[in-house]
Design an enzyme around this catalytic site. Structure first.
Site, PDB file in Angstrom:
ATOM      1  N   HIS A  62       4.947  21.669  -1.039  1.00 15.16           N
ATOM      2  CA  HIS A  62       5.366  20.309  -1.361  1.00 15.16           C
ATOM      3  C   HIS A  62       6.225  19.776  -0.207  1.00 15.16           C
ATOM      4  O   HIS A  62       7.452  19.888  -0.226  1.00 15.16           O
ATOM      5  CB  HIS A  62       6.127  20.314  -2.709  1.00 15.16           C
ATOM      6  N   ASN A  92       8.387  13.403   2.466  1.00 12.20           N
ATOM      7  CA  ASN A  92       7.941  12.251   3.262  1.00 12.20           C
ATOM      8  C   ASN A  92       9.144  11.608   3.965  1.00 12.20           C
ATOM      9  O   ASN A  92      10.144  11.345   3.295  1.00 12.20           O
ATOM     10  CB  ASN A  92       7.279  11.259   2.290  1.00 12.20           C
ATOM     11  N   VAL A 146      -4.717  14.957  -1.356  1.00 11.11           N
ATOM     12  CA  VAL A 146      -5.410  13.797  -1.954  1.00 11.11           C
ATOM     13  C   VAL A 146      -4.520  13.223  -3.060  1.00 11.11           C
ATOM     14  O   VAL A 146      -3.517  13.839  -3.441  1.00 11.11           O
ATOM     15  CB  VAL A 146      -6.820  14.181  -2.485  1.00 11.11           C
ATOM     16  N   GLU A 198      -2.556  11.992  -6.429  1.00  6.40           N
ATOM     17  CA  GLU A 198      -2.002  12.839  -7.500  1.00  6.40           C
ATOM     18  C   GLU A 198      -2.766  12.644  -8.812  1.00  6.40           C
ATOM     19  O   GLU A 198      -2.219  12.111  -9.793  1.00  6.40           O
ATOM     20  CB  GLU A 198      -0.508  12.498  -7.652  1.00  6.40           C
ATOM     21  N   SER A 220       2.696  16.698  -5.951  1.00  7.27           N
ATOM     22  CA  SER A 220       4.086  16.420  -6.311  1.00  7.27           C
ATOM     23  C   SER A 220       4.492  17.124  -7.592  1.00  7.27           C
ATOM     24  O   SER A 220       5.680  17.182  -7.907  1.00  7.27           O
ATOM     25  CB  SER A 220       4.275  14.915  -6.521  1.00  7.27           C
ATOM     26  N   LYS A 268      -8.008  16.482  -7.878  1.00  8.89           N
ATOM     27  CA  LYS A 268      -7.567  17.692  -7.156  1.00  8.89           C
ATOM     28  C   LYS A 268      -8.400  18.904  -7.597  1.00  8.89           C
ATOM     29  O   LYS A 268      -8.755  19.753  -6.776  1.00  8.89           O
ATOM     30  CB  LYS A 268      -6.075  17.943  -7.397  1.00  8.89           C
ATOM     31  N   ASN A 293      10.602  17.332  -8.504  1.00 14.05           N
ATOM     32  CA  ASN A 293      10.104  16.157  -9.223  1.00 14.05           C
ATOM     33  C   ASN A 293      10.300  16.227 -10.723  1.00 14.05           C
ATOM     34  O   ASN A 293      10.302  15.201 -11.390  1.00 14.05           O
ATOM     35  CB  ASN A 293       8.644  15.878  -8.859  1.00 14.05           C
ATOM     36  N   ASP A 318     -11.352  13.095   5.361  1.00  9.98           N
ATOM     37  CA  ASP A 318     -11.129  11.974   4.436  1.00  9.98           C
ATOM     38  C   ASP A 318     -12.407  11.143   4.437  1.00  9.98           C
ATOM     39  O   ASP A 318     -12.917  10.819   5.509  1.00  9.98           O
ATOM     40  CB  ASP A 318      -9.928  11.128   4.886  1.00  9.98           C
TER      41      ASP A 318
HETATM   42  P1  NAD Z   1      -2.231   8.495  -0.234  1.00  9.59           P
HETATM   43  O1  NAD Z   1      -2.812   7.661  -1.314  1.00  9.59           O
HETATM   44  O2  NAD Z   1      -1.417   7.861   0.858  1.00  9.59           O
HETATM   45  O3  NAD Z   1      -3.420   9.290   0.512  1.00  9.59           O
HETATM   46  C1  NAD Z   1      -4.426   9.997  -0.163  1.00  9.59           C
HETATM   47  C2  NAD Z   1      -5.640  10.098   0.778  1.00  9.59           C
HETATM   48  O4  NAD Z   1      -6.600  10.957   0.163  1.00  9.59           O
HETATM   49  C3  NAD Z   1      -6.343   8.751   1.023  1.00  9.59           C
HETATM   50  O5  NAD Z   1      -6.479   8.539   2.416  1.00  9.59           O
HETATM   51  C4  NAD Z   1      -7.720   8.941   0.384  1.00  9.59           C
HETATM   52  O6  NAD Z   1      -8.768   8.270   1.093  1.00  9.59           O
HETATM   53  C5  NAD Z   1      -7.898  10.447   0.471  1.00  9.59           C
HETATM   54  N1  NAD Z   1      -8.860  11.016  -0.464  1.00  9.59           N
HETATM   55  C6  NAD Z   1      -9.173  10.604  -1.725  1.00  9.59           C
HETATM   56  N2  NAD Z   1     -10.138  11.409  -2.231  1.00  9.59           N
HETATM   57  C7  NAD Z   1     -10.431  12.327  -1.264  1.00  9.59           C
HETATM   58  C8  NAD Z   1     -11.340  13.415  -1.200  1.00  9.59           C
HETATM   59  N3  NAD Z   1     -12.129  13.738  -2.233  1.00  9.59           N
HETATM   60  N4  NAD Z   1     -11.383  14.146  -0.050  1.00  9.59           N
HETATM   61  C9  NAD Z   1     -10.583  13.840   1.001  1.00  9.59           C
HETATM   62  N5  NAD Z   1      -9.708  12.809   0.980  1.00  9.59           N
HETATM   63  C10 NAD Z   1      -9.624  12.073  -0.142  1.00  9.59           C
HETATM   64  O7  NAD Z   1      -1.409   9.639  -0.967  1.00  9.59           O
HETATM   65  P2  NAD Z   1      -0.116  10.441  -0.397  1.00  9.59           P
HETATM   66  O8  NAD Z   1       1.108   9.646  -0.658  1.00  9.59           O
HETATM   67  O9  NAD Z   1      -0.427  10.929   0.958  1.00  9.59           O
HETATM   68  O10 NAD Z   1      -0.079  11.658  -1.444  1.00  9.59           O
HETATM   69  C11 NAD Z   1      -0.948  12.778  -1.306  1.00  9.59           C
HETATM   70  C12 NAD Z   1      -0.419  13.930  -2.154  1.00  9.59           C
HETATM   71  O11 NAD Z   1       0.889  14.286  -1.670  1.00  9.59           O
HETATM   72  C13 NAD Z   1      -0.247  13.586  -3.641  1.00  9.59           C
HETATM   73  O12 NAD Z   1      -0.504  14.714  -4.397  1.00  9.59           O
HETATM   74  C14 NAD Z   1       1.218  13.198  -3.721  1.00  9.59           C
HETATM   75  O13 NAD Z   1       1.724  13.361  -5.033  1.00  9.59           O
HETATM   76  C15 NAD Z   1       1.834  14.201  -2.742  1.00  9.59           C
HETATM   77  N6  NAD Z   1       3.123  13.824  -2.167  1.00  9.59           N
HETATM   78  C16 NAD Z   1       3.386  12.520  -1.805  1.00  9.59           C
HETATM   79  C17 NAD Z   1       4.633  12.205  -1.258  1.00  9.59           C
HETATM   80  C18 NAD Z   1       4.969  10.792  -0.833  1.00  9.59           C
HETATM   81  O14 NAD Z   1       6.160  10.520  -0.608  1.00  9.59           O
HETATM   82  N7  NAD Z   1       3.992   9.893  -0.696  1.00  9.59           N
HETATM   83  C19 NAD Z   1       5.582  13.206  -1.045  1.00  9.59           C
HETATM   84  C20 NAD Z   1       5.268  14.526  -1.370  1.00  9.59           C
HETATM   85  C21 NAD Z   1       4.017  14.820  -1.939  1.00  9.59           C
END
Ligand code: NAD
Length: 286
Positions: free
Chosen positions: A143, A146, A93, A95, A122, A100, A193, A36
């Site tokens: 997927h 959380n 990373v 969404e 997602s 991505k 989703n 990250d």
């Molecule tokens: P988040 O915003 O909490 O975390 C994303 C992280 O990615 C951040 O720490 C950011 O610094 C980092 N990041 C950004 N650009 C980057 C790069 N180029 N290289 C490396 N790191 C980078 O997001 P999240 O909630 O953890 O969601 C992440 C993915 O998981 C998304 O696709 C989301 O849709 C999916 N998702 C989320 C949930 C949920 O409940 N939050 C559940 C299932 C899936």
């Protein structure tokens, strides 16, 4: 650890999902590299993981190695080149399709030809991300839900070009985490989703129309339908910014206006209320 040998696994993104997935991998004995670029995100993820591992011991969820020993299996870095010899990389990373795609193109440059590239998206179709790499047959959707350490089931997305061997390796990795993968086909929002985002969008729109407040809406889903958590509480858990990004991506991918983020959701985000992680969303957790 169950069903598979110890591997080196990369996680890209140290946010809510990246940290949770890294914890599951380390708990299972795998060596984990988390990439990250944001040092604050890394600090936050490290301390959340420490707290979560301690809590797992207190709640008797695990009787294995000490939290410090598990945490030591994780290396945190800002450099994707450290993923070059990973057997698996799980992208977590935000969404956004362009972000991505950029990350997948970078993983394609950095990782070896055998690396399986998984996405925790997602709802962005796996085949869209597979288009950014040389071996689309090695791309699969994982997927995770959380919080990842507490959820036993993962929606596994098989893209049209995902090979049987990749799918098999993904399911073996999940088995090593004591999780069950349920396989679905590819498409915007996959199964969960595609349905859940419409439900959250309608519940938020009904709130905006004055039909029912958040407590009433969730009480109906929980009491009448037996859901453990209603749609607005679920949105708060996911993170309202994340829900917004997912709806926006689904609307862009399907052209269906039902996925348009409702005004009540946008108003909360504009006010900085992103759900549980900020203490307030549709509900107040303070
Ligand atoms: P988040 O915003 O909490 O975390 C994303 C992280 O990615 C951040 O720490 C950011 O610094 C980092 N990041 C950004 N650009 C980057 C790069 N180029 N290289 C490396 N790191 C980078 O997001 P999240 O909630 O953890 O969601 C992440 C993915 O998981 C998304 O696709 C989301 O849709 C999916 N998702 C989320 C949930 C949920 O409940 N939050 C559940 C299932 C899936």
């Amino acid at each position: 650890m169950n069903g598979g040998s110890v591997m080196k696994v990369g996680v890209v993104g140290a946010g809510t999902m990246g940290a949770g997935v890294a914890e599951c991998l380390a708990q299972a004995g795998h060596g984990v590299i988390v990439v990250d670029p944001d040092p604050q995100a890394v600090d936050g993820a490290r301390s959340r993981m420490r707290d979560s591992l301690r809590l797992a011991i207190l709640l008797g969820r695990t009787g294995g190695p000490k939290p410090a020993e598990i945490a030591a299996r994780v290396r945190w870095t800002d450099s994707p080149t450290e993923l070059r010899d990973a057997a698996f990389v799980i992208e977590c990373v935000p969404e956004r399709i362009d972000l991505k795609e950029k990350v997948f193109a970078e993983l394609d440059r950095v990782c070896g030809p055998e690396t399986i590239l998984a996405t925790c998206t997602s709802g962005i179709p796996v085949d869209r991300l597979a288009a950014s790499v040389t071996h689309p047959e090695q791309v699969v959707g994982l997927h995770f839900m959380n919080p990842a350490p507490l959820k036993d089931t993962v929606e596994v997305v098989r893209g049209p070009r995902t090979s049987a061997q990749t799918l098999d390796r993904a399911l073996t990795l999940l088995a090593s985490l004591d999780k069950t993968g349920i396989v679905v086909g590819d498409g915007p929002g996959f199964l969960l989703n595609r349905v859940l985002m419409l439900c959250i969008a309608e519940a938020a729109a009904a709130l905006g129309d004055g039909i029912a407040d958040a407590a009433t809406t969730d009480a109906l889903f929980e009491g009448c339908l037996g859901h453990p958590m209603g749609p607005l509480r679920t949105a708060d858990l996911i993170g309202l910014d994340n829900v917004h990004d997912t709806m926006t991506a689904l609307r862009e991918l399907t052209g269906d206006d039902h996925y348009r983020p409702p005004e009540s959701l946008e108003a909360l985000i504009d006010a900085g209320h992103l759900g549980r992680k900020t203490g307030r969303g549709f509900h107040d957790y303070r």
